[in-house]
Design a protein around this motif. Structure first.
Motif, short mmCIF file in Angstrom:
data_model
loop_
_atom_site.label_atom_id
_atom_site.label_comp_id
_atom_site.label_asym_id
_atom_site.label_seq_id
_atom_site.Cartn_x
_atom_site.Cartn_y
_atom_site.Cartn_z
N ASN A 1 -6.39 8.84 0.86
CA ASN A 1 -6.95 9.44 2.08
C ASN A 1 -7.86 10.63 1.78
O ASN A 1 -7.87 11.62 2.51
CB ASN A 1 -5.84 9.88 3.04
CG ASN A 1 -5.16 8.71 3.73
OD1 ASN A 1 -3.96 8.50 3.56
ND2 ASN A 1 -5.91 7.94 4.48
N ASP B 1 -3.52 4.67 -1.76
CA ASP B 1 -4.42 5.27 -0.78
C ASP B 1 -4.28 6.79 -0.78
O ASP B 1 -3.26 7.33 -0.38
CB ASP B 1 -4.13 4.72 0.61
CG ASP B 1 -5.19 5.16 1.62
OD1 ASP B 1 -6.13 5.88 1.24
OD2 ASP B 1 -5.07 4.79 2.81
N LYS C 1 -11.80 -0.55 9.02
CA LYS C 1 -10.88 -0.42 10.15
C LYS C 1 -11.70 -0.83 11.36
O LYS C 1 -12.30 0.01 12.04
CB LYS C 1 -10.39 1.02 10.27
CG LYS C 1 -9.47 1.48 9.14
CD LYS C 1 -9.07 2.91 9.36
CE LYS C 1 -7.79 3.29 8.65
NZ LYS C 1 -7.87 3.21 7.20
N LYS D 1 0.85 -1.18 0.00
CA LYS D 1 0.00 0.00 0.00
C LYS D 1 0.89 1.24 0.00
O LYS D 1 1.87 1.31 0.74
CB LYS D 1 -0.85 -0.02 1.26
CG LYS D 1 -1.67 1.23 1.46
CD LYS D 1 -2.84 0.85 2.30
CE LYS D 1 -3.43 2.00 3.02
NZ LYS D 1 -4.69 1.60 3.67
N LYS E 1 0.74 5.51 0.02
CA LYS E 1 -0.06 6.72 0.21
C LYS E 1 0.21 7.69 -0.94
O LYS E 1 1.37 7.96 -1.25
CB LYS E 1 0.31 7.39 1.53
CG LYS E 1 0.05 6.53 2.75
CD LYS E 1 -1.38 6.60 3.17
CE LYS E 1 -1.61 5.80 4.45
NZ LYS E 1 -3.02 5.82 4.85
N GLU F 1 -7.83 3.84 -3.07
CA GLU F 1 -8.61 3.98 -1.85
C GLU F 1 -8.95 5.46 -1.62
O GLU F 1 -8.07 6.31 -1.66
CB GLU F 1 -7.71 3.46 -0.72
CG GLU F 1 -8.42 3.09 0.54
CD GLU F 1 -7.44 2.34 1.47
OE1 GLU F 1 -6.74 1.40 1.03
OE2 GLU F 1 -7.37 2.74 2.63
N ASP G 1 -12.84 4.37 2.39
CA ASP G 1 -12.24 4.19 3.72
C ASP G 1 -12.76 5.28 4.67
O ASP G 1 -13.64 5.03 5.48
CB ASP G 1 -10.71 4.21 3.59
CG ASP G 1 -10.01 4.02 4.92
OD1 ASP G 1 -10.70 3.86 5.94
OD2 ASP G 1 -8.77 4.03 4.95
N GLU G 2 -12.28 6.50 4.51
CA GLU G 2 -12.73 7.60 5.38
C GLU G 2 -14.24 7.80 5.32
O GLU G 2 -14.83 8.28 6.29
CB GLU G 2 -12.02 8.91 4.99
CG GLU G 2 -10.61 9.05 5.51
CD GLU G 2 -9.57 8.37 4.63
OE1 GLU G 2 -9.94 7.57 3.74
OE2 GLU G 2 -8.37 8.62 4.85
MG LIG Z 1 -7.08 4.41 3.78
#
Ligand SMILES: [Mg+2]
Length: 331
Positions: free
Chosen positions: A175, A173, A250, A142, A144, A201, A226-227
């Motif tokens: 975010n 990811d 999560k 993964k 970022k 993601e 995700d968020e």
């Molecule tokens: Mg994430």
């Protein structure tokens, strides 16, 4: 004498400085703080649980979780545990796990490294970091994104893909940190790379869900939320608003694990269980949950777990599978 339904309750805090500062769209993260819970019943059974807050994902803070624990009586009932409000999702998770662990059911075996996604450092540091993780057996990585201009990051991605063996898979990811134009650039590139990119993601912030739906229709590459889905209520809301892509769960911040299982039984979804840097207690709860989900959703894609996080944490004994020893270290 205590009745069988009475549980004596203790808790201890932990603080774990990361081996290297974690950079995300939410800022830098230097230290994982949490709380280990211990329940004991009259029969001498012990159940450990863990509270691992992540306030920038909307959970309670460490201080709020601590206040909650301090205000609880030293003797609890199951009612105390199952009536924790959803506004304290990491407490809800931690206490339910501790309660379930009283039952002493056998735990799921630890993951083979290949079934565990390893987190690469953000930026060009990924280029010099993947090979050691590959040598350890990781095959899914993964990375970022959204931390530098898109053209710079796409150039790093090309270098990374040129280096990575063909058997490697990459999760990107963002975010929630991309704008719409950048998201198009990334997804076009992901479509060109095909199956080597497992998914991207949270490309856009949670407020831009309708735009994420449009991106999902437009591109072949898979998108994960995700968020957008940090609590069980949010997860349900996005399901009913039409999300049929991937859900990053999560679990330690989502709330009640049993309610998550119930939802997945009623509405099968494509899930990636993911860590928020727990100790061995939280980590085992995630492995058990993943095993339960696998039984419940045999048709769903079996995705590698987002749990390759241990190399970020210090060698402080909190990854010890002997939880009594782990507990003693916190005294
Ligand atoms: Mg994430």
């Amino acid at each position: 004498m205590r009745s069988c339904s009475e549980l004596s309750f203790e808790f201890r805090q932990y603080r774990r400085p990361f081996r290297r500062v974690l950079k995300t769209k939410h800022g830098t993260w230097t230290c994982r703080e949490g709380i280990v819970l211990k329940l004991s019943d009259a029969a001498g059974r012990v159940g450990f649980g863990e509270i691992a807050p992540l306030p920038w994902f909307g959970t309670e803070t460490q201080a709020q979780a601590l206040t909650f624990c301090q205000r609880l009586p030293a003797v609890l009932s199951a009612d105390n545990i199952f009536s924790i409000l959803p506004t304290l999702p990491t407490c809800k998770f931690g206490f339910e796990v501790a309660f379930n662990n009283l039952a002493e059911r056998p735990h799921s075996p630890d993951l083979e490294t290949a079934h565990c996604c390893a987190l690469l450092p953000a930026g060009p540091a990924a280029l010099s970091s993947w090979s050691a993780l590959w040598a350890m057996g990781h095959r899914t990585f993964k990375w970022k994104i959204g931390v530098a201009p898109v053209s710079t990051e796409l150039a790093w991605l090309s270098q990374l893909m040129a280096q990575l063996p063909l058997g490697a898979k990459l999760r990107l990811d963002a975010n929630g940190g991309l704008n719409e134009l950048a998201a198009h650039h990334w997804l076009e590139q992901c479509d060109r790379l095909g199956h080597r990119i497992e998914f991207i993601e949270q490309p856009l912030p949670p407020s831009r869900f309708e735009d994420v739906i449009k991106l999902d229709y437009r591109y072949k590459s898979a998108i994960a939320l995700d968020e957008s889905v940090t609590t069980l209520d949010q997860l349900k809301a996005h399901y009913f608003r039409g999300w049929r892509g991937i859900y990053v769960v999560k679990a330690a911040i989502l709330g009640s694990p049993s309610r998550l299982l119930q939802f997945c039984q009623d509405y099968p979804i494509d899930v990636v269980i993911s860590s928020v840097f727990e100790t061995d207690i939280g980590r085992q709860a995630l492995l058990d949950l993943a095993a339960d989900l696998k039984k419940l959703l045999p048709q769903a894609p079996q995705r590698v777990l987002g749990m390759g996080t241990q190399q970020w944490l210090p060698n402080d004994g909190l990854d010890d599978p002997d939880w009594e020893a782990l507990w003693q270290r916190l005294s």
